[in-house]
Design a protein around this motif. Structure first.
Motif, short mmCIF file in Angstrom:
data_model
loop_
_atom_site.label_atom_id
_atom_site.label_comp_id
_atom_site.label_asym_id
_atom_site.label_seq_id
_atom_site.Cartn_x
_atom_site.Cartn_y
_atom_site.Cartn_z
N CYS A 1 0.80 -1.22 0.00
CA CYS A 1 0.00 0.00 0.00
C CYS A 1 0.84 1.27 0.00
N GLY A 2 2.04 1.23 -0.53
CA GLY A 2 2.82 2.44 -0.73
C GLY A 2 3.82 2.76 0.35
N ASP A 3 4.65 3.74 0.05
CA ASP A 3 5.82 4.12 0.84
C ASP A 3 6.82 2.97 0.91
N PHE A 4 7.16 2.46 -0.26
CA PHE A 4 8.21 1.44 -0.34
C PHE A 4 9.57 2.09 -0.44
N THR A 5 9.62 3.41 -0.72
CA THR A 5 10.89 4.15 -0.74
C THR A 5 10.92 5.10 0.46
N ASP A 6 12.05 5.77 0.59
CA ASP A 6 12.17 6.78 1.64
C ASP A 6 12.26 8.18 1.03
N LEU A 7 13.11 8.32 0.00
CA LEU A 7 13.28 9.62 -0.65
C LEU A 7 12.59 9.69 -2.01
N GLY A 8 12.06 8.58 -2.49
CA GLY A 8 11.33 8.57 -3.75
C GLY A 8 12.20 8.61 -4.99
N THR A 9 13.45 8.14 -4.89
CA THR A 9 14.34 8.17 -6.04
C THR A 9 14.11 6.96 -6.96
#
Length: 189
Positions: free
Chosen positions: A28-36
């Motif tokens: 359900c999302g937020d698999f990254t931290d900085l979104g790179t």
């Protein structure tokens, strides 16, 4: 059908070992931290290799480089990036609402709604604040999916039923980014 719901792994996905068995894994999302892009590629390489028959994911507020993506090239046929899209798996209709998009996009006659944000006042309290979305809550109750899967509020992990809808917050990490859960198994009859 058995689902395994996870959310808010924030680049800690490699630490998730011995995940429970299921037919479908839903992130359900937020698999990254900085979104790179590099973080997304690292996640996708891990996610694609998981031993689940089907895999579904949506973006979260940290997954910046995918916010406006309409798709991802070369994903295997069993991996679904539901960015304001729906898919049907073994007769179960899923719809993924992209982070930061209008809840009015949610179609009727879906079984499972996957979003990053929780609806307001339902499993949305974390760090003493409510992180839910009021228009999303109103639309979910109007559309009436059987299940609404989400994350975002790390300390609100759990499951509740309201007006016949099962709401599930599958956040893996707590507010200090420590792994607290191994995912939530959900049976879809």
């Amino acid at each position: 059908m058995e689902l395994l719901q996870i959310s808010d792994t924030h680049n800690r996905h490699q630490c998730l070992t011995n995940l429970p068995e299921a037919d479908v894994i839903v992130h359900c999302g937020d698999f990254t931290d900085l979104g790179t892009e590099q973080e997304v590629l690292d996640f996708l390489n891990w996610f694609i290799e998981l031993p689940y028959k089907y895999k579904i994911f949506v973006t979260g507020n940290h997954d910046l480089c995918l916010w406006d993506a309409e798709g991802i090239e070369d994903l295997p046929n069993n991996v679904y990036f539901l960015q304001n899209k729906e898919c049907e798996i073994e007769g179960v209709k899923f719809f993924g609402l992209a982070y930061n998009h209008s809840e009015k996009l949610i179609p009727e006659n879906i079984d499972v709604l996957v979003s990053h944000e929780p609806p307001m006042m339902i499993l949305d309290e974390s760090s003493g604040a409510h992180w839910g979305n009021l228009p999303l809550r109103q639309q979910v109750f109007a559309v009436q999916p059987r299940f609404h899967l989400f994350g975002h509020a790390h300390d609100a992990y759990g499951m509740e039923k309201h007006n016949g809808i099962v709401f599930s917050n599958g956040a893996i990490l707590d507010d200090q980014y420590n792994i607290q859960q191994k995912g939530k198994r959900i049976r879809i009859p």
